[in-house]
Design an enzyme around this catalytic site. Structure first.
Site, PDB file in Angstrom:
ATOM      1  N   HIS A 272      42.752   2.851  27.968  1.00 24.95           N
ATOM      2  CA  HIS A 272      43.572   4.040  27.686  1.00 24.95           C
ATOM      3  C   HIS A 272      43.731   4.892  28.945  1.00 24.95           C
ATOM      4  O   HIS A 272      42.806   5.591  29.360  1.00 24.95           O
ATOM      5  CB  HIS A 272      42.954   4.893  26.568  1.00 24.95           C
ATOM      6  CG  HIS A 272      43.859   5.998  26.128  1.00 24.95           C
ATOM      7  ND1 HIS A 272      44.447   6.039  24.890  1.00 24.95           N
ATOM      8  CD2 HIS A 272      44.330   7.090  26.783  1.00 24.95           C
ATOM      9  CE1 HIS A 272      45.217   7.110  24.795  1.00 24.95           C
ATOM     10  NE2 HIS A 272      45.152   7.778  25.947  1.00 24.95           N
TER      11      HIS A 272
ATOM     12  N   HIS B 228      46.908   6.996  31.691  1.00 27.32           N
ATOM     13  CA  HIS B 228      48.293   7.464  31.894  1.00 27.32           C
ATOM     14  C   HIS B 228      48.618   7.357  33.379  1.00 27.32           C
ATOM     15  O   HIS B 228      48.397   8.304  34.144  1.00 27.32           O
ATOM     16  CB  HIS B 228      48.451   8.910  31.415  1.00 27.32           C
ATOM     17  CG  HIS B 228      48.282   9.069  29.937  1.00 27.32           C
ATOM     18  ND1 HIS B 228      49.349   9.127  29.066  1.00 27.32           N
ATOM     19  CD2 HIS B 228      47.160   9.115  29.169  1.00 27.32           C
ATOM     20  CE1 HIS B 228      48.888   9.231  27.820  1.00 27.32           C
ATOM     21  NE2 HIS B 228      47.561   9.224  27.868  1.00 27.32           N
TER      22      HIS B 228
ATOM     23  N   GLN C 279      55.556  10.932  24.286  1.00 26.31           N
ATOM     24  CA  GLN C 279      54.689  12.107  24.465  1.00 26.31           C
ATOM     25  C   GLN C 279      55.164  13.326  23.672  1.00 26.31           C
ATOM     26  O   GLN C 279      54.370  14.056  23.097  1.00 26.31           O
ATOM     27  CB  GLN C 279      54.618  12.452  25.960  1.00 26.31           C
ATOM     28  CG  GLN C 279      53.914  13.754  26.302  1.00 26.31           C
ATOM     29  CD  GLN C 279      52.403  13.650  26.191  1.00 26.31           C
ATOM     30  OE1 GLN C 279      51.747  13.055  27.015  1.00 26.31           O
ATOM     31  NE2 GLN C 279      51.852  14.240  25.136  1.00 26.31           N
TER      32      GLN C 279
ATOM     33  N   HIS D 218      48.033   7.449  20.044  1.00 25.92           N
ATOM     34  CA  HIS D 218      47.262   8.685  20.223  1.00 25.92           C
ATOM     35  C   HIS D 218      47.147   9.279  18.827  1.00 25.92           C
ATOM     36  O   HIS D 218      48.125   9.820  18.298  1.00 25.92           O
ATOM     37  CB  HIS D 218      48.016   9.660  21.123  1.00 25.92           C
ATOM     38  CG  HIS D 218      47.932   9.365  22.583  1.00 25.92           C
ATOM     39  ND1 HIS D 218      48.489   8.260  23.156  1.00 25.92           N
ATOM     40  CD2 HIS D 218      47.348  10.073  23.595  1.00 25.92           C
ATOM     41  CE1 HIS D 218      48.254   8.280  24.458  1.00 25.92           C
ATOM     42  NE2 HIS D 218      47.559   9.367  24.756  1.00 25.92           N
TER      43      HIS D 218
ATOM     44  N   GLU E   3      44.405  13.603  17.868  1.00 24.33           N
ATOM     45  CA  GLU E   3      43.722  14.226  19.011  1.00 24.33           C
ATOM     46  C   GLU E   3      43.774  15.729  18.807  1.00 24.33           C
ATOM     47  O   GLU E   3      44.542  16.450  19.443  1.00 24.33           O
ATOM     48  CB  GLU E   3      44.374  13.825  20.338  1.00 24.33           C
ATOM     49  CG  GLU E   3      43.557  14.307  21.542  1.00 24.33           C
ATOM     50  CD  GLU E   3      44.203  13.976  22.873  1.00 24.33           C
ATOM     51  OE1 GLU E   3      45.318  13.433  22.886  1.00 24.33           O
ATOM     52  OE2 GLU E   3      43.588  14.282  23.912  1.00 24.33           O
TER      53      GLU E   3
ATOM     54  N   ASP F  63      41.654   7.863  30.192  1.00 26.81           N
ATOM     55  CA  ASP F  63      42.774   8.735  29.819  1.00 26.81           C
ATOM     56  C   ASP F  63      43.465   9.343  31.039  1.00 26.81           C
ATOM     57  O   ASP F  63      44.640   9.108  31.261  1.00 26.81           O
ATOM     58  CB  ASP F  63      42.303   9.824  28.841  1.00 26.81           C
ATOM     59  CG  ASP F  63      43.439  10.386  27.994  1.00 26.81           C
ATOM     60  OD1 ASP F  63      44.570   9.865  28.087  1.00 26.81           O
ATOM     61  OD2 ASP F  63      43.217  11.338  27.237  1.00 26.81           O
TER      62      ASP F  63
HETATM   63 FE   FE2 Z   1      46.133   9.630  26.354  1.00 29.91          FE
END
Ligand code: FE2
Length: 432
Positions: A57, A59, A152, A210, A213, A309
């Site tokens: 995971h 970005h 996102q 995701h 969260e 992440d």
């Molecule tokens: Fe993430």
């Protein structure tokens, strides 16, 4: 007979002093002693050799962008998303590639050779997908890079969220992402998961969401994700990332939820560094940790892997491509400090993550790809404690990174001059 032999290595399963023979990019033999010769011999006496680390995971489109166009003042997830929204129109393919490659340099030096990165598809320009698809190809001799189409700003919430995600998949992004807790309503979150799982089933793809969260215990999209996984026959191909609301949920509800996740054969990927940084921000004291229920998920037989992440981006100003750092934080926040628990934590950044990512030929066994890291540690426990130096990193049997060991030995009167134990130290009571 072999291209390379790694001599007298300790292995993550506890075997000591074994030779590992490498041939044609794969592990060809693991024996107490290999009498054969090899073009290259690497002495790993007293050192742990592990399969290369996996980060399921990340970005990579946002990495190393810290400070662009400004810093995150509140430190919250929501300001991070807003800040990324300010930066997104300014992104160029060239700058994205440059930052991603710089990160890959760092990753290789840390023995991190398998990365799943989300790619933001909210901007219909899809410059992020264009850039990371190019990076995936550029780095393939060093790193397996998987890409997730990640809306996102919300699959249903962003103006062109639905179309952009499908276009990214058409371009070659290979995994379906989502963010149900960021859709406008709980109902939209549920609808987004229904649509995303259907797309994955129709295209034969994996899913990585995701999911929840948030500290809101009523954010229960993971339940829908598990149900949709079963409905579409996606068992084993779905990953729930973060799952932080599970930290705050009612215990009775969780006693139903975890078996449902197990039935769906879901993978779970907490991100300990970012979760401990971002969760509990609306609390005063006591302040919640926000990490999902790692111990309970593992006990239920759910495959738990850990992700990094973020590294130096709008959400997290720290990070160093170091999966041992991720695991180190997990040990503390999940309170899993026994020898047995640390062994499970090490699996979460190696074999469990490889399973989440669906990697073929991963591991430390004959026939597996020779993607290995030699650590300045005698065993898994010491590797975790020290976040041990990655002495040698091999990709398909080829050395791609070397780092000098950290060594310290005070020269004192009456003390033997040849003390060279590095920094790893196994207490006498624990020596096998
Ligand atoms: Fe993430």
């Amino acid at each position: 007979m072999f291209d390379t032999i790694i001599r007298q290595a300790n292995l993550p399963d506890g075997r000591k002093a074994h030779d590992i023979g490498l041939k044609d990019g794969r592990i060809a033999a693991i024996e107490k002693s290999l009498p054969a010769q090899a073009g290259t011999v690497i002495d790993a006496t007293g050192r742990l050799v592990s399969p290369a680390f996996c980060d399921p995971h990340f970005h990579m489109d946002a990495t190393l962008s810290l400070g662009l166009p400004r810093m995150n003042v509140s430190g919250t997830l929501l300001e991070g998303i807003a800040l990324w929204g300010e930066l997104r129109p300014l992104l160029t393919k060239e700058a994205l590639i440059e930052r991603a490659l710089r990160y890959c340099d760092l990753a290789v030096s840390q023995g991190l050779l398998h990365i799943r990165s989300h790619v933001d598809t909210s901007d219909p320009r899809l410059v992020t997908a264009e850039a990371l698809l190019e990076v995936r190809d550029l780095v393939k001799d060093y790193i397996d890079l998987q890409l997730v189409a990640f809306p996102q700003d919300g699959y249903l919430r962003a103006p062109e969220g639905v179309k952009s995600l499908e276009r990214a998949l058409d371009m070659g992004v290979e995994i379906v992402g989502g963010i149900p807790h960021f859709e406008r309503t709980m109902e939209d979150g549920r609808r987004s998961l229904e649509a995303l799982c259907r797309i994955a089933a129709e295209r034969g793809l994996m899913v990585d969401i995701h999911c929840d969260e948030t500290d809101d215990p009523m954010s229960r999209h993971v339940e829908t994700l598990a149900a949709e996984t079963i409905r579409h026959g996606l068992q084993g191909r779905v990953n729930g990332s973060h799952l932080t609301s599970m930290h705050s949920m009612d215990n009775y509800y969780v006693s139903k939820l975890i078996p449902l996740m197990a039935e769906a054969q879901m993978n779970a990927t907490p991100n300990p560094l970012i979760n401990i940084m971002l969760q509990g921000r609306h609390d005063t004291y006591p302040k919640r940790r926000g990490l999902t229920r790692v111990r309970e998920l593992m006990a239920a037989g759910i495959n738990v892997s850990f992700g990094q992440d973020c590294t130096m981006d709008p959400w997290y100003s720290m990070g160093s491509a170091d999966m041992l750092e991720v695991a180190h934080m997990a040990i503390h926040v999940a309170q899993m400090g026994s020898l047995e628990e640390k062994a499970r934590i090490f699996e979460a950044i190696t074999v469990n993550s490889a399973r989440t990512m669906g990697l073929q030929g991963y591991g430390l066994a004959v026939g597996c790809q020779a993607d290995l890291v030699i650590l300045q540690a005698v065993d898994v426990t010491e590797a975790l404690r020290l976040k041990a130096t990655r002495l040698v990193v091999l990709r398909r049997g080829r050395v791609i990174s070397r780092t000098e060991p950290r060594v310290a030995a005070l020269q004192l009167p009456g003390r033997p001059a040849q003390i060279d134990h590095g920094l790893d130290f196994v207490p006498p009571a624990l020596r096998g």
